[in-house]
Write a protein that holds these residues in place. Sequence first.
Motif, PDB file in Angstrom:
ATOM      1  N   GLY A 103     -73.616  81.427  34.229  1.00 55.17           N
ATOM      2  CA  GLY A 103     -72.172  81.282  34.099  1.00 55.17           C
ATOM      3  C   GLY A 103     -71.737  79.945  33.527  1.00 55.17           C
ATOM      4  N   THR A 104     -70.423  79.811  33.445  1.00 51.47           N
ATOM      5  CA  THR A 104     -69.819  78.556  33.004  1.00 51.47           C
ATOM      6  C   THR A 104     -70.171  77.445  33.998  1.00 51.47           C
ATOM      7  N   THR A 105     -70.417  77.849  35.230  1.00 53.71           N
ATOM      8  CA  THR A 105     -70.810  76.890  36.260  1.00 53.71           C
ATOM      9  C   THR A 105     -71.920  75.960  35.775  1.00 53.71           C
ATOM     10  N   CYS A 106     -73.019  76.530  35.251  1.00 52.73           N
ATOM     11  CA  CYS A 106     -74.134  75.657  34.849  1.00 52.73           C
ATOM     12  C   CYS A 106     -73.807  74.911  33.558  1.00 52.73           C
ATOM     13  N   VAL A 212     -64.331  70.556  27.866  1.00 53.04           N
ATOM     14  CA  VAL A 212     -63.260  71.480  28.258  1.00 53.04           C
ATOM     15  C   VAL A 212     -63.850  72.656  29.043  1.00 53.04           C
ATOM     16  N   ASP A 213     -63.328  72.829  30.257  1.00 49.64           N
ATOM     17  CA  ASP A 213     -63.642  74.031  31.026  1.00 49.64           C
ATOM     18  C   ASP A 213     -62.731  75.118  30.457  1.00 49.64           C
ATOM     19  N   GLU A 214     -63.303  75.876  29.521  1.00 49.26           N
ATOM     20  CA  GLU A 214     -62.551  76.931  28.833  1.00 49.26           C
ATOM     21  C   GLU A 214     -63.036  78.297  29.325  1.00 49.26           C
ATOM     22  N   ALA A 215     -63.365  78.337  30.623  1.00 50.18           N
ATOM     23  CA  ALA A 215     -63.891  79.570  31.228  1.00 50.18           C
ATOM     24  C   ALA A 215     -62.991  80.768  30.912  1.00 50.18           C
ATOM     25  N   HIS A 216     -61.672  80.527  30.937  1.00 45.68           N
ATOM     26  CA  HIS A 216     -60.732  81.640  30.761  1.00 45.68           C
ATOM     27  C   HIS A 216     -60.198  81.764  29.332  1.00 45.68           C
ATOM     28  N   GLY A 217     -60.830  81.063  28.380  1.00 48.05           N
ATOM     29  CA  GLY A 217     -60.270  81.072  27.016  1.00 48.05           C
ATOM     30  C   GLY A 217     -61.265  81.485  25.939  1.00 48.05           C
ATOM     31  N   GLN A 240     -67.381  78.396  27.975  1.00 49.89           N
ATOM     32  CA  GLN A 240     -66.570  79.623  28.053  1.00 49.89           C
ATOM     33  C   GLN A 240     -67.293  80.718  28.833  1.00 49.89           C
ATOM     34  N   SER A 241     -66.572  81.344  29.741  1.00 47.49           N
ATOM     35  CA  SER A 241     -67.125  82.516  30.443  1.00 47.49           C
ATOM     36  C   SER A 241     -66.921  83.735  29.540  1.00 47.49           C
ATOM     37  N   THR A 242     -67.914  84.019  28.741  1.00 47.30           N
ATOM     38  CA  THR A 242     -67.841  85.187  27.854  1.00 47.30           C
ATOM     39  C   THR A 242     -67.646  86.450  28.684  1.00 47.30           C
ATOM     40  N   HIS A 243     -68.046  86.365  29.953  1.00 48.30           N
ATOM     41  CA  HIS A 243     -67.950  87.538  30.842  1.00 48.30           C
ATOM     42  C   HIS A 243     -66.567  87.685  31.469  1.00 48.30           C
ATOM     43  N   LYS A 244     -65.628  86.800  31.141  1.00 50.28           N
ATOM     44  CA  LYS A 244     -64.300  86.984  31.739  1.00 50.28           C
ATOM     45  C   LYS A 244     -63.432  87.845  30.808  1.00 50.28           C
TER      46      LYS A 244
END
Length: 426
Positions: A103-106, A212-217, A240-244
């Motif tokens: 995930g974006t976590t790591c 940038v924490d762009e997990a949601h973008g 980026q969380s591609t899984h979101k």
Amino acid sequence: MSEAKPSSAESSALVQGGTAPLVCALQSTARQDVSCFHFPGHNRGKAAPSSLSKLIGSRAFLHDLPELPELDDLFSPKGVILDAQRQASQLFGSSKTWFLVNGTTCGIQASVMATCSPGDYLIVPRNCHISVISALVLSGAVPKYIIPEYNSRWDIAGGMTPLQLDEAVKELEEDGKRVGAVLVTSPTYHGVCSNVEGIVSVCHPRGIPVIVDEAHGAHFRFHDSLPSTAIEQGADLAVQSTHKVLCSLTQSSMLHMAGDLVDVDKVSQCLQLLQSSSPSYLLLSSLDAARDQLSKNTNIFDEPLAIASETKDQLMRIPGISVLDLPCFASDFPAIDPLCITLSASDLQLSGYEADDILYEDHQIVSELVGTRAVTFAVNLGTRVQDIEKLVQSAKHLSEKYFFANSSKPMKENRVWAHWRRSLCI
Ligand SMILES: Cc1ncc(COP(=O)(O)O)c(C=O)c1O
């Protein structure tokens, strides 16, 4: 500084080369007629536990392969993984892209570890994701918190402004402290974007990298009416969380890099430190497949964007229902993700939790996020018109039921009516 979204000519070039190398490699390996003496022990599905294979099919097990020579090595990629990551980097406009299986976590942890030495300061918003806190622990960096604007009516925070950041950097400079990096959450979980370009212009003249924490973008690159991506705005690292919002499997993400402020090898080493030595090829190939899906369909977000915009308009017209938008904040945030719909029923005297429970129990609607004052719904490539119609209808029922239930409570009713009379000019 900023890299533009792909033109239609570039997009069609991507369409021509739009294969999915990792998916293809997985397919041809799984087709081999071979005797296997390697892990995992389900032996390409031959010994798959029936409870799960009945549920998801044996093909998922057949393609659950280990790091065989023809499938490359995530931590020293020279073949299909390198090819797949390069295609992703081209599409997302980065100089380098890493595929992540934790995930974006790591990706956040590795970005902080690669930029901050123990004792360095990391400037972060106080409401950052928990992965930033673990990144502080792992790196030994010291947090310098910025308090984002908070809207108490919504119980929702906004982003970080360049001015807030400038003040924080100057404070640390005056105290003789070293800033290792700045980390921005943009967009936030509720879709609020920060002015990353402005933040970069505070940091880069001082040699400070911007993460940038762009997990949601992860979807921002794929439509002109979506906000600019962090990399387009000059960020050094964007996770980026591609899984979101995009369509890869849960736990699969991408880390994008641009510029030369950050040491590429250090990022690679930190990622190896943090991730499994047995990365899942189902996760990796899902990233390749998600990239391929976007390369092949240039107008892929037209419909979700139209649906989301229409839904917001309809929801805003329902008495007692409000929709989160930029004017809810005093700061000049540049954008809010149009695919993220956050509504409040607090004018119907319902908390976010109560509204969410009713929508689920009475209308079988499952939201993405719930808070004390609001509920958030994620629109994506799989959202169907009937789902969105149901959401609007259910919000209308909520309004009708609780609007009148509140009529026995004159003060509340007056407040609701006054609000709607004002906004409807009646
Ligand atoms: C703002 C934010 N950053 C980072 C993460 C971590 O992402 P992942 O679940 O891909 O590890 C999340 C997860 O929800 C998040 O909301």
